[in-house]
Design a protein around this motif. Structure first.
Motif, PDB file in Angstrom:
ATOM      1  N   TRP A   1       0.856   8.430  -1.164  1.00 34.88           N
ATOM      2  CA  TRP A   1       0.379   8.515   0.222  1.00 34.88           C
ATOM      3  C   TRP A   1       0.408   7.172   0.931  1.00 34.88           C
ATOM      4  CZ3 TRP A   1      -3.459  11.306  -2.994  1.00 34.88           C
ATOM      5  CH2 TRP A   1      -3.174  12.662  -3.051  1.00 34.88           C
ATOM      6  N   GLY A   2       1.109   6.226   0.397  1.00 32.90           N
ATOM      7  CA  GLY A   2       1.147   4.900   1.003  1.00 32.90           C
ATOM      8  C   GLY A   2       0.130   3.982   0.355  1.00 32.90           C
ATOM      9  N   CYS A   3      -0.093   2.846   0.990  1.00 37.09           N
ATOM     10  CA  CYS A   3      -0.954   1.834   0.400  1.00 37.09           C
ATOM     11  C   CYS A   3      -2.160   1.571   1.283  1.00 37.09           C
ATOM     12  CB  CYS A   3      -0.174   0.546   0.174  1.00 37.09           C
ATOM     13  SG  CYS A   3       0.757   0.005   1.617  1.00 37.09           S
ATOM     14  N   ASN A   4      -3.158   0.956   0.692  1.00 33.45           N
ATOM     15  CA  ASN A   4      -4.374   0.607   1.414  1.00 33.45           C
ATOM     16  C   ASN A   4      -4.254  -0.836   1.902  1.00 33.45           C
ATOM     17  OD1 ASN A   4      -6.910   0.012   2.323  1.00 33.45           O
ATOM     18  ND2 ASN A   4      -7.983   0.729   0.510  1.00 33.45           N
ATOM     19  N   PRO A   5      -4.090  -1.026   3.218  1.00 27.69           N
ATOM     20  CA  PRO A   5      -3.864  -2.376   3.747  1.00 27.69           C
ATOM     21  C   PRO A   5      -5.158  -3.124   4.072  1.00 27.69           C
ATOM     22  CG  PRO A   5      -3.648  -0.802   5.512  1.00 27.69           C
ATOM     23  CD  PRO A   5      -3.952  -0.015   4.252  1.00 27.69           C
ATOM     24  N   GLU A   6      -6.260  -2.694   3.522  1.00 31.78           N
ATOM     25  CA  GLU A   6      -7.587  -3.223   3.864  1.00 31.78           C
ATOM     26  C   GLU A   6      -7.641  -4.747   3.926  1.00 31.78           C
ATOM     27  OE1 GLU A   6     -12.040  -3.240   1.837  1.00 31.78           O
ATOM     28  OE2 GLU A   6     -10.465  -2.000   0.997  1.00 31.78           O
ATOM     29  N   ASN A   7      -7.059  -5.438   2.954  1.00 32.87           N
ATOM     30  CA  ASN A   7      -7.124  -6.896   2.919  1.00 32.87           C
ATOM     31  C   ASN A   7      -5.803  -7.572   3.282  1.00 32.87           C
ATOM     32  OD1 ASN A   7      -9.865  -7.050   2.083  1.00 32.87           O
ATOM     33  ND2 ASN A   7      -9.229  -6.438   0.038  1.00 32.87           N
ATOM     34  N   CYS A   8      -4.832  -6.797   3.782  1.00 33.44           N
ATOM     35  CA  CYS A   8      -3.524  -7.354   4.125  1.00 33.44           C
ATOM     36  C   CYS A   8      -3.511  -7.880   5.563  1.00 33.44           C
ATOM     37  CB  CYS A   8      -2.433  -6.291   3.988  1.00 33.44           C
ATOM     38  SG  CYS A   8      -2.232  -5.632   2.320  1.00 33.44           S
ATOM     39  N   ARG A   9      -2.857  -9.021   5.751  1.00 32.96           N
ATOM     40  CA  ARG A   9      -2.704  -9.586   7.096  1.00 32.96           C
ATOM     41  C   ARG A   9      -1.942  -8.582   7.967  1.00 32.96           C
ATOM     42  NH1 ARG A   9      -3.372 -14.554   9.053  1.00 32.96           N
ATOM     43  NH2 ARG A   9      -3.569 -15.459   6.986  1.00 32.96           N
ATOM     44  N   ASN A  10      -2.411  -8.392   9.179  1.00 32.93           N
ATOM     45  CA  ASN A  10      -1.832  -7.441  10.150  1.00 32.93           C
ATOM     46  C   ASN A  10      -1.775  -6.011   9.611  1.00 32.93           C
ATOM     47  OD1 ASN A  10      -1.423  -9.667  11.818  1.00 32.93           O
ATOM     48  ND2 ASN A  10       0.673  -9.944  11.134  1.00 32.93           N
ATOM     49  N   ASP A  11      -2.587  -5.717   8.590  1.00 30.72           N
ATOM     50  CA  ASP A  11      -2.634  -4.380   7.983  1.00 30.72           C
ATOM     51  C   ASP A  11      -1.255  -3.892   7.532  1.00 30.72           C
ATOM     52  OD1 ASP A  11      -5.403  -4.151   8.290  1.00 30.72           O
ATOM     53  OD2 ASP A  11      -5.202  -3.404  10.332  1.00 30.72           O
TER      54      ASP A  11
ATOM     55  N   THR B   1       2.816  -7.314   2.593  1.00 28.78           N
ATOM     56  CA  THR B   1       4.124  -7.859   2.938  1.00 28.78           C
ATOM     57  C   THR B   1       4.069  -9.122   3.798  1.00 28.78           C
ATOM     58  OG1 THR B   1       4.217  -6.272   4.750  1.00 28.78           O
ATOM     59  CG2 THR B   1       5.350  -5.679   2.722  1.00 28.78           C
ATOM     60  N   VAL B   2       3.021  -9.298   4.593  1.00 26.00           N
ATOM     61  CA  VAL B   2       2.941 -10.451   5.489  1.00 26.00           C
ATOM     62  C   VAL B   2       1.999 -11.519   4.952  1.00 26.00           C
ATOM     63  CG1 VAL B   2       2.494 -11.148   7.887  1.00 26.00           C
ATOM     64  CG2 VAL B   2       3.396  -8.892   7.420  1.00 26.00           C
TER      65      VAL B   2
END
Length: 197
Positions: free
Chosen positions: A101-111, A121-122
């Motif tokens: 179902w995709g990934c959880n971008p909770e802590n990723c820059r720019n989600d 990725t960013v």
């Protein structure tokens, strides 16, 4: 048995409301041994048959059922690999480990995170680190300085952005990170930039 269907679903409702893995093409009886590939996440596998004569309905005799797959947190040919922690609900496809179902971008820059690998990725949001940004970066709260001072400030190295760099030149160089208090250091991750000034 002719005309049967195989579903993978998340509910046990009948008729099945889920992913149709296979439908017997009808007419005539199918082979008594069936190998049916299906790559779908679900809680129930339902054999469903509503064909047959009008008086008796279908007649089915199942002798042996095997359902190949991995539990929802594992993948690989022997199900020994763990799905990425940042896959939503840690569900991944058994064949390649990509997130269902995709990934959880909770802590990723720019989600932003890669839906197949769950890697940010960013880069990470402030004070986070690791490929999934699920670790705390104790250097982000630290005071930093370099000697000599240089043409690009030392705090560019701990701002959490992988593409901004501190830069200095001299006969000997030191870079300090003051963590402000005693902390348990479990490891260091350093990216070095180009060497030209």
């Amino acid at each position: 048995m002719d005309g049967f269907k195989l579903y993978v679903t998340n509910t046990s409702t009948i008729p099945p409301a889920g992913y149709l893995c296979y439908e017997d093409p009808d007419p005539g009886l199918p082979n008594i041994t069936q190998t049916i590939p299906c790559n779908q996440l679900g809680k129930y596998v339902i054999y469903y048959d509503d064909k047959g004569d009008q008086n008796n309905g279908p007649i089915v005799e199942l002798c042996y059922v095997v359902i190949n797959g991995c539990s929802k947190t594992r993948w690989g040919s022997n199900c020994v690999e763990f799905c990425a922690a940042k896959c939503i609900e840690q569900n991944c496809f058994p064949a390649n480990g990509s997130c269902v179902w995709g990934c959880n971008p909770e802590n990723c820059r720019n989600d932003n995170c890669d839906k197949d690998t769950a890697v940010c990725t960013v880069g990470c949001k402030e004070k986070r680190t690791g490929i999934y940004c699920n670790q705390y970066n104790i250097a982000s709260d630290g005071l930093v300085w370099q000697d000599p001072i240089g043409i690009k400030q030392a705090n560019r190295a701990n701002d959490g952005i992988k593409t901004t760099c501190s830069k200095t030149k001299g006969p000997s160089i030191t870079f300090h990170v003051d963590l402000k208090e005693k902390s348990i250091v479990t490891g260091m991750y350093i990216i070095l930039g180009g060497m030209s000034l």
